[in-house]
Design an enzyme around this catalytic site. Sequence first.
Site, PDB file in Angstrom:
ATOM      1  N   CYS A   1       1.184  -1.432  -0.139  1.00  0.00           N
ATOM      2  CA  CYS A   1       0.724   0.251  -0.275  1.00  0.00           C
ATOM      3  C   CYS A   1       1.123   1.230   0.307  1.00  0.00           C
ATOM      4  O   CYS A   1       0.791   2.116  -0.316  1.00  0.00           O
ATOM      5  CB  CYS A   1      -1.144   0.013   1.177  1.00  0.00           C
ATOM      6  SG  CYS A   1      -2.302  -1.480   1.715  1.00  0.00           S
TER       7      CYS A   1
HETATM    8  C1  BEZ Z   1       0.608  -4.661   2.197  1.00  0.00           C
HETATM    9  O1  BEZ Z   1       0.243  -3.225   1.663  1.00  0.00           O
HETATM   10  O2  BEZ Z   1       1.308  -4.764   2.233  1.00  0.00           O
HETATM   11  C2  BEZ Z   1      -0.608  -5.471   2.277  1.00  0.00           C
HETATM   12  C3  BEZ Z   1      -1.828  -4.957   3.317  1.00  0.00           C
HETATM   13  C4  BEZ Z   1      -2.555  -6.370   3.120  1.00  0.00           C
HETATM   14  C5  BEZ Z   1      -1.405  -8.010   3.081  1.00  0.00           C
HETATM   15  C6  BEZ Z   1      -1.348  -8.027   2.792  1.00  0.00           C
HETATM   16  C7  BEZ Z   1      -0.201  -6.491   2.457  1.00  0.00           C
END
Ligand code: BEZ
Length: 208
Positions: A45
């Site tokens: 994210c």
């Molecule tokens: C991420 O943004 O890295 C992420 C968020 C939730 C689950 C898996 C990855």
Amino acid sequence: MSLRLGNTAPDFTIDSTVGTIRFHDWLGDSWCFFFSHPADFTPVCTTEMGRTAQLSRQFAERNVKPLGLSTDSAAEHLRWIEDVNDTQNCQLEFPIVADENFEVAGLYDMIHPGESETAAVRSVFIIDPNKKIRLTMTYPMSVGRNFDEILRAIDALQASDKNGCAMPADWRAGDKVIIPPSISNEDAKGMFPNGWEELRPYLRLTEI
Ligand code: BEZ
């Protein structure tokens, strides 16, 4: 029922990193790249938020307002933005919706229990100035989105609206476009003054 292409994007009023957003009013005459995230302070994210901020000029050139969403508070988002700016070398200025009670995530069907009961998947809604949903994408939590494709798809939608054409596979701005079979040769002469190449009667390519 899930939202479909051509539906009016549901309106909402909610807190965000720039204060209360009344979605339809905030959108005005712009297009919107509305995209959800599982959570603040997560790695994938963080890169996606940074990429969106880095592309702010490209979105503005297309009259597109980015709007992020995750299900944390505005205060959390604001703390996270500091990390995004530091690590992604950007200045994030677009709003991020604070959907702590999953109100908007519910309206837009962003919770997919097979992925997570408590966090939004990576949904994309491209919404036009008439507030119609024109394109959707859904990515799992483990896969960051391709921002070249997001800009390409916006270019394709806007060129199609302007010229009445359709886009072939892997089309990019500047490539030849397709004259849809619904347009007769007679009408095409007026619409596509550059003429066209006819590979088949149903497959006509032209330049715009
Ligand atoms: C991420 O943004 O890295 C992420 C968020 C939730 C689950 C898996 C990855």
